[in-house]
Design a protein around this motif. Structure first.
Motif, PDB file in Angstrom:
ATOM      1  N   LEU A  34       0.819  -1.212   0.000  1.00  0.00           N
ATOM      2  CA  LEU A  34       0.000   0.000   0.000  1.00  0.00           C
ATOM      3  C   LEU A  34       0.852   1.259   0.000  1.00  0.00           C
ATOM      4  CD1 LEU A  34      -2.740   1.452   0.273  1.00  0.00           C
ATOM      5  CD2 LEU A  34      -2.551   1.134   2.759  1.00  0.00           C
ATOM      6  N   VAL A  35       1.852   1.322   0.878  1.00  0.00           N
ATOM      7  CA  VAL A  35       2.640   2.556   0.981  1.00  0.00           C
ATOM      8  C   VAL A  35       3.606   2.709  -0.194  1.00  0.00           C
ATOM      9  CG1 VAL A  35       2.437   2.558   3.484  1.00  0.00           C
ATOM     10  CG2 VAL A  35       4.446   1.497   2.422  1.00  0.00           C
ATOM     11  N   TYR A  94      -1.374  11.086   1.718  1.00  0.00           N
ATOM     12  CA  TYR A  94      -1.697  11.490   3.087  1.00  0.00           C
ATOM     13  C   TYR A  94      -0.493  11.267   3.997  1.00  0.00           C
ATOM     14  CZ  TYR A  94      -6.632  11.759   1.758  1.00  0.00           C
ATOM     15  OH  TYR A  94      -7.821  12.111   1.165  1.00  0.00           O
ATOM     16  N   ALA A  95      -0.354  12.133   4.993  1.00  0.00           N
ATOM     17  CA  ALA A  95       0.830  12.131   5.855  1.00  0.00           C
ATOM     18  C   ALA A  95       1.143  10.774   6.489  1.00  0.00           C
ATOM     19  CB  ALA A  95       0.680  13.200   6.935  1.00  0.00           C
ATOM     20  N   PRO A  96       0.149  10.024   6.984  1.00  0.00           N
ATOM     21  CA  PRO A  96       0.493   8.735   7.603  1.00  0.00           C
ATOM     22  C   PRO A  96       1.117   7.731   6.633  1.00  0.00           C
ATOM     23  CG  PRO A  96      -1.696   9.437   8.279  1.00  0.00           C
ATOM     24  CD  PRO A  96      -1.277  10.344   7.166  1.00  0.00           C
ATOM     25  N   PHE A  97       0.946   7.959   5.336  1.00  0.00           N
ATOM     26  CA  PHE A  97       1.476   7.027   4.343  1.00  0.00           C
ATOM     27  C   PHE A  97       2.796   7.517   3.744  1.00  0.00           C
ATOM     28  CE2 PHE A  97      -3.132   6.445   4.426  1.00  0.00           C
ATOM     29  CZ  PHE A  97      -3.196   5.089   4.721  1.00  0.00           C
ATOM     30  N   ARG A  98       3.367   8.529   4.361  1.00  0.00           N
ATOM     31  CA  ARG A  98       4.692   9.006   3.978  1.00  0.00           C
ATOM     32  C   ARG A  98       5.702   8.637   5.052  1.00  0.00           C
ATOM     33  NH1 ARG A  98       5.025  12.692  -0.157  1.00  0.00           N
ATOM     34  NH2 ARG A  98       3.084  13.721  -0.824  1.00  0.00           N
ATOM     35  N   HIS A  99       6.968   8.505   4.658  1.00  0.00           N
ATOM     36  CA  HIS A  99       8.039   8.348   5.630  1.00  0.00           C
ATOM     37  C   HIS A  99       8.340   9.696   6.279  1.00  0.00           C
ATOM     38  CE1 HIS A  99       9.033   4.208   4.656  1.00  0.00           C
ATOM     39  NE2 HIS A  99       9.054   4.509   3.376  1.00  0.00           N
ATOM     40  N   ALA A 100       8.849   9.651   7.490  1.00  0.00           N
ATOM     41  CA  ALA A 100       9.324  10.878   8.129  1.00  0.00           C
ATOM     42  C   ALA A 100      10.450  11.476   7.298  1.00  0.00           C
ATOM     43  CB  ALA A 100       9.806  10.570   9.543  1.00  0.00           C
ATOM     44  N   GLU A 101      10.544  12.799   7.292  1.00  0.00           N
ATOM     45  CA  GLU A 101      11.581  13.455   6.504  1.00  0.00           C
ATOM     46  C   GLU A 101      12.977  13.007   6.929  1.00  0.00           C
ATOM     47  OE1 GLU A 101      11.454  15.451   3.896  1.00  0.00           O
ATOM     48  OE2 GLU A 101       9.274  15.284   3.778  1.00  0.00           O
ATOM     49  N   TRP A 102      13.196  12.877   8.234  1.00  0.00           N
ATOM     50  CA  TRP A 102      14.490  12.365   8.735  1.00  0.00           C
ATOM     51  C   TRP A 102      14.258  11.804  10.129  1.00  0.00           C
ATOM     52  CZ3 TRP A 102      18.436  10.742   6.176  1.00  0.00           C
ATOM     53  CH2 TRP A 102      19.658  10.501   6.809  1.00  0.00           C
ATOM     54  N   HIS A 103      14.426  12.596  11.183  1.00  0.00           N
ATOM     55  CA  HIS A 103      14.143  12.102  12.532  1.00  0.00           C
ATOM     56  C   HIS A 103      12.631  11.971  12.741  1.00  0.00           C
ATOM     57  CE1 HIS A 103      18.316  12.404  13.363  1.00  0.00           C
ATOM     58  NE2 HIS A 103      18.351  13.718  13.533  1.00  0.00           N
ATOM     59  N   GLY A 104      12.264  11.103  13.698  1.00  0.00           N
ATOM     60  CA  GLY A 104      10.860  10.853  13.972  1.00  0.00           C
ATOM     61  C   GLY A 104      10.352   9.674  13.152  1.00  0.00           C
ATOM     62  N   TYR A 105       9.065   9.391  13.287  1.00  0.00           N
ATOM     63  CA  TYR A 105       8.514   8.272  12.516  1.00  0.00           C
ATOM     64  C   TYR A 105       7.021   8.471  12.294  1.00  0.00           C
ATOM     65  CZ  TYR A 105       6.822   6.246  16.985  1.00  0.00           C
ATOM     66  OH  TYR A 105       6.205   6.025  18.196  1.00  0.00           O
ATOM     67  N   THR A 106       6.542   7.851  11.241  1.00  0.00           N
ATOM     68  CA  THR A 106       5.129   7.826  10.895  1.00  0.00           C
ATOM     69  C   THR A 106       4.673   6.366  10.904  1.00  0.00           C
ATOM     70  OG1 THR A 106       5.427   7.507   8.508  1.00  0.00           O
ATOM     71  CG2 THR A 106       5.567   9.779   9.336  1.00  0.00           C
ATOM     72  N   PRO A 107       3.372   6.088  10.774  1.00  0.00           N
ATOM     73  CA  PRO A 107       2.939   4.691  10.667  1.00  0.00           C
ATOM     74  C   PRO A 107       3.645   3.932   9.545  1.00  0.00           C
ATOM     75  CG  PRO A 107       1.049   6.088  11.089  1.00  0.00           C
ATOM     76  CD  PRO A 107       2.215   7.017  10.882  1.00  0.00           C
ATOM     77  N   HIS A 154       0.926   2.769 -15.383  1.00  0.00           N
ATOM     78  CA  HIS A 154       0.525   3.260 -14.064  1.00  0.00           C
ATOM     79  C   HIS A 154      -0.194   4.602 -14.185  1.00  0.00           C
ATOM     80  CE1 HIS A 154       0.989   4.331  -9.753  1.00  0.00           C
ATOM     81  NE2 HIS A 154       1.181   5.554 -10.232  1.00  0.00           N
ATOM     82  N   GLY A 155       0.422   5.539 -14.885  1.00  0.00           N
ATOM     83  CA  GLY A 155      -0.170   6.864 -15.041  1.00  0.00           C
ATOM     84  C   GLY A 155      -1.508   6.831 -15.749  1.00  0.00           C
ATOM     85  N   TRP A 156      -1.614   5.976 -16.785  1.00  0.00           N
ATOM     86  CA  TRP A 156      -2.867   5.875 -17.545  1.00  0.00           C
ATOM     87  C   TRP A 156      -3.982   5.338 -16.671  1.00  0.00           C
ATOM     88  CZ3 TRP A 156      -6.604   2.463 -18.918  1.00  0.00           C
ATOM     89  CH2 TRP A 156      -7.433   2.821 -19.986  1.00  0.00           C
ATOM     90  N   LEU A 157      -3.707   4.274 -15.915  1.00  0.00           N
ATOM     91  CA  LEU A 157      -4.723   3.695 -15.033  1.00  0.00           C
ATOM     92  C   LEU A 157      -5.167   4.703 -13.981  1.00  0.00           C
ATOM     93  CD1 LEU A 157      -3.252   0.115 -14.478  1.00  0.00           C
ATOM     94  CD2 LEU A 157      -5.323   0.692 -15.751  1.00  0.00           C
ATOM     95  N   PHE A 158      -4.207   5.368 -13.391  1.00  0.00           N
ATOM     96  CA  PHE A 158      -4.548   6.319 -12.339  1.00  0.00           C
ATOM     97  C   PHE A 158      -5.361   7.479 -12.883  1.00  0.00           C
ATOM     98  CE2 PHE A 158      -3.250  10.100  -9.753  1.00  0.00           C
ATOM     99  CZ  PHE A 158      -3.997   9.769  -8.628  1.00  0.00           C
ATOM    100  N   TYR A 197      -6.136   4.120  -5.382  1.00  0.00           N
ATOM    101  CA  TYR A 197      -5.304   3.342  -6.302  1.00  0.00           C
ATOM    102  C   TYR A 197      -4.456   2.346  -5.508  1.00  0.00           C
ATOM    103  CZ  TYR A 197      -1.911   2.208  -9.949  1.00  0.00           C
ATOM    104  OH  TYR A 197      -1.111   1.533 -10.843  1.00  0.00           O
ATOM    105  N   GLY A 198      -3.793   2.833  -4.462  1.00  0.00           N
ATOM    106  CA  GLY A 198      -2.957   1.954  -3.647  1.00  0.00           C
ATOM    107  C   GLY A 198      -3.757   0.836  -3.006  1.00  0.00           C
ATOM    108  N   LEU A 199      -4.963   1.151  -2.530  1.00  0.00           N
ATOM    109  CA  LEU A 199      -5.816   0.134  -1.924  1.00  0.00           C
ATOM    110  C   LEU A 199      -6.229  -0.926  -2.947  1.00  0.00           C
ATOM    111  CD1 LEU A 199      -8.076   2.384   0.337  1.00  0.00           C
ATOM    112  CD2 LEU A 199      -6.415   0.677   1.124  1.00  0.00           C
ATOM    113  N   THR A 200      -6.448  -0.495  -4.182  1.00  0.00           N
ATOM    114  CA  THR A 200      -6.793  -1.441  -5.234  1.00  0.00           C
ATOM    115  C   THR A 200      -5.643  -2.400  -5.501  1.00  0.00           C
ATOM    116  OG1 THR A 200      -8.228   0.203  -6.281  1.00  0.00           O
ATOM    117  CG2 THR A 200      -7.570  -1.685  -7.622  1.00  0.00           C
ATOM    118  N   VAL A 201      -4.441  -1.847  -5.599  1.00  0.00           N
ATOM    119  CA  VAL A 201      -3.266  -2.688  -5.819  1.00  0.00           C
ATOM    120  C   VAL A 201      -3.090  -3.669  -4.661  1.00  0.00           C
ATOM    121  CG1 VAL A 201      -0.761  -2.700  -6.098  1.00  0.00           C
ATOM    122  CG2 VAL A 201      -2.127  -0.940  -7.232  1.00  0.00           C
ATOM    123  N   MET A 202      -3.197  -3.151  -3.441  1.00  0.00           N
ATOM    124  CA  MET A 202      -3.079  -4.018  -2.272  1.00  0.00           C
ATOM    125  C   MET A 202      -4.142  -5.112  -2.292  1.00  0.00           C
ATOM    126  SD  MET A 202      -3.429  -3.040   1.782  1.00  0.00           S
ATOM    127  CE  MET A 202      -5.229  -2.950   1.670  1.00  0.00           C
ATOM    128  N   GLY A 203      -5.375  -4.743  -2.611  1.00  0.00           N
ATOM    129  CA  GLY A 203      -6.457  -5.722  -2.662  1.00  0.00           C
ATOM    130  C   GLY A 203      -6.213  -6.807  -3.683  1.00  0.00           C
TER     131      GLY A 203
END
Length: 382
Positions: free
Chosen positions: A41-42, A52-65, A336-340, A358-364
């Motif tokens: 998904l990510v 969306y922010a939870p699906f991004r990596h932290a820029e450097w220090h810190g962490y996201t889901p 990828h671009g055409w489908l999206f 789109y990501g949820l579809t791929v994951m599914g």
């Protein structure tokens, strides 16, 4: 890769198969499959420009889901090692299997980074990335499996502590080039420095790699902490859920406190990051274990199916995604671009939501593939 169909095995040795099914801990398979699903998904948003922010990596220090996902998988690699090797002898045959699996993972990872749809179908050698997700999984599996086979839990605990403390000392206190070391993305950062000087241009970025060489050492500790949880799960103790909850809370607290002086950082895989992510892994696994293995609730079966062929599902998703980005179907537009653009982008939807769908579809799709393989009793060993 080895394709195994379990039909014949079940017919020829039903008693052994029944015993194996009884010993199986459902929550471990669900956790593994859930992790793979989240990795897919990510890694496959509709567009990286709107995530969306939870699906991004932290820029450097810190962490996201999102930063929890890969360490979760390495944690469950360690847990799974206990189930796979607790009755194995540390002999030549076992060592050979571990080495072969390690090499398969590393070579598959390099293949993913090198393949291109244009003849001769591989990137120029100077542009091939040597480190990667599957490469790190292979190295971590190799080290953790050998340590599990050849040490007891006290020695394993000592090794884990030495790795985490030693990495902290190396990264934060040993001077580099006559200057104090830095934990920022700068030349006097030890992890960055080693990656650049060992791998040269064969890295994710010109100045660092999130799956680099030095940071693989604490990544091994992530798997070793998973081994301790695996030992609890195969034990006869009655309070397994409580143990994982307490261990998770303790690790999370310790990692957060350590993070005040050794920041939580996925790119560097800091020791505090190891503890924090292992803490969350224990807490989540405890919840799944309680629901499925204790209360016997039918929960998360679709992830269990994907977990049975986790590496295969991940490899196929990465390979097909690479193809979708490379194959052009319209002027300046990839598959990828055409489908999206033609299926998911609409005026009434925020672009970030379209990207997530789109990501949820791929994951599914890959969860369904895992289900199909499981129902067909096809298990591809890597």
């Amino acid at each position: 890769m080895t394709v195994r169909n379990n039909d014949q095995r079940e017919r020829t040795n039903p008693e052994k198969q029944t015993k194996a099914m009884k010993e199986r801990i459902v929550s471990v398979d669900i956790f593994r499959g859930l992790t793979i699903a989240l990795m897919i998904l990510v890694n496959t948003p509709g567009t990286w420009e709107a995530v969306y922010a939870p699906f991004r990596h932290a820029e450097w220090h810190g962490y996201t889901p999102t930063d929890l996902v890969f360490p979760f998988f390495l944690f469950i690699v360690g847990t799974s090692i206990v189930f796979a090797y607790r009755n194995k002898q540390p002999d030549a045959a076992t060592h050979r299997k571990i080495i072969v699996r390690t090499l398969k993972l590393i070579l598959l990872g390099i293949f993913l980074g090198a393949f291109t749809v244009e003849p001769p179908f591989f990137e120029p050698f100077s542009e091939i990335r040597f480190p990667g997700v599957l490469q790190r999984i292979g190295v971590v599996f190799f080290a953790a499996a050998l340590l599990f086979l050849h040490t007891n839990y006290k020695t394993l605990l000592a090794i884990t502590v030495v790795i985490l403390l030693g990495y902290w000392v190396w990264m934060a206190f040993i001077p580099l080039g006559g200057e104090p070391p830095s934990l920022e993305r700068v030349p006097n950062n030890w992890a960055n420095y080693i990656d650049v000087h060992v791998f040269g241009s064969h890295t994710y970025k010109p100045d660092y790699d999130p799956e680099g060489l030095l940071s693989t050492l604490p990544a091994i500790a992530s798997a070793l902490l998973g081994i301790f949880t695996g030992r609890v799960l195969v034990s006869d103790r009655a309070n397994k859920t409580q143990w994982m909850l307490l261990a998770g809370a303790a690790l999370l607290a310790a990692g957060s406190i350590w993070g005040l002086v050794f920041p939580v950082n996925k790119a560097l895989w800091t020791s505090s990051f190891v503890l924090v992510t292992a803490g969350w892994a224990n807490l989540l696994l405890a919840l799944i274990y309680y629901l499925t293995d204790v209360k016997k609730m039918q929960f998360g079966s679709i992830f269990r199916y994907a977990g049975a062929n986790a590496i295969t599902v991940y490899f196929l998703s990465s390979f097909v995604t690479s193809l979708f980005y490379q194959i052009q179907v319209d002027e300046g537009l990839s598959v990828h671009g055409w489908l999206f653009r033609n299926i998911y982008v609409h005026e009434f939807l925020p672009l970030a939501l379209s990207s997530l769908l789109y990501g949820l579809t791929v994951m599914g799709f890959y969860l369904l593939l895992g289900w199909w393989l499981y129902r067909r009793k096809i298990f591809i060993k890597v």
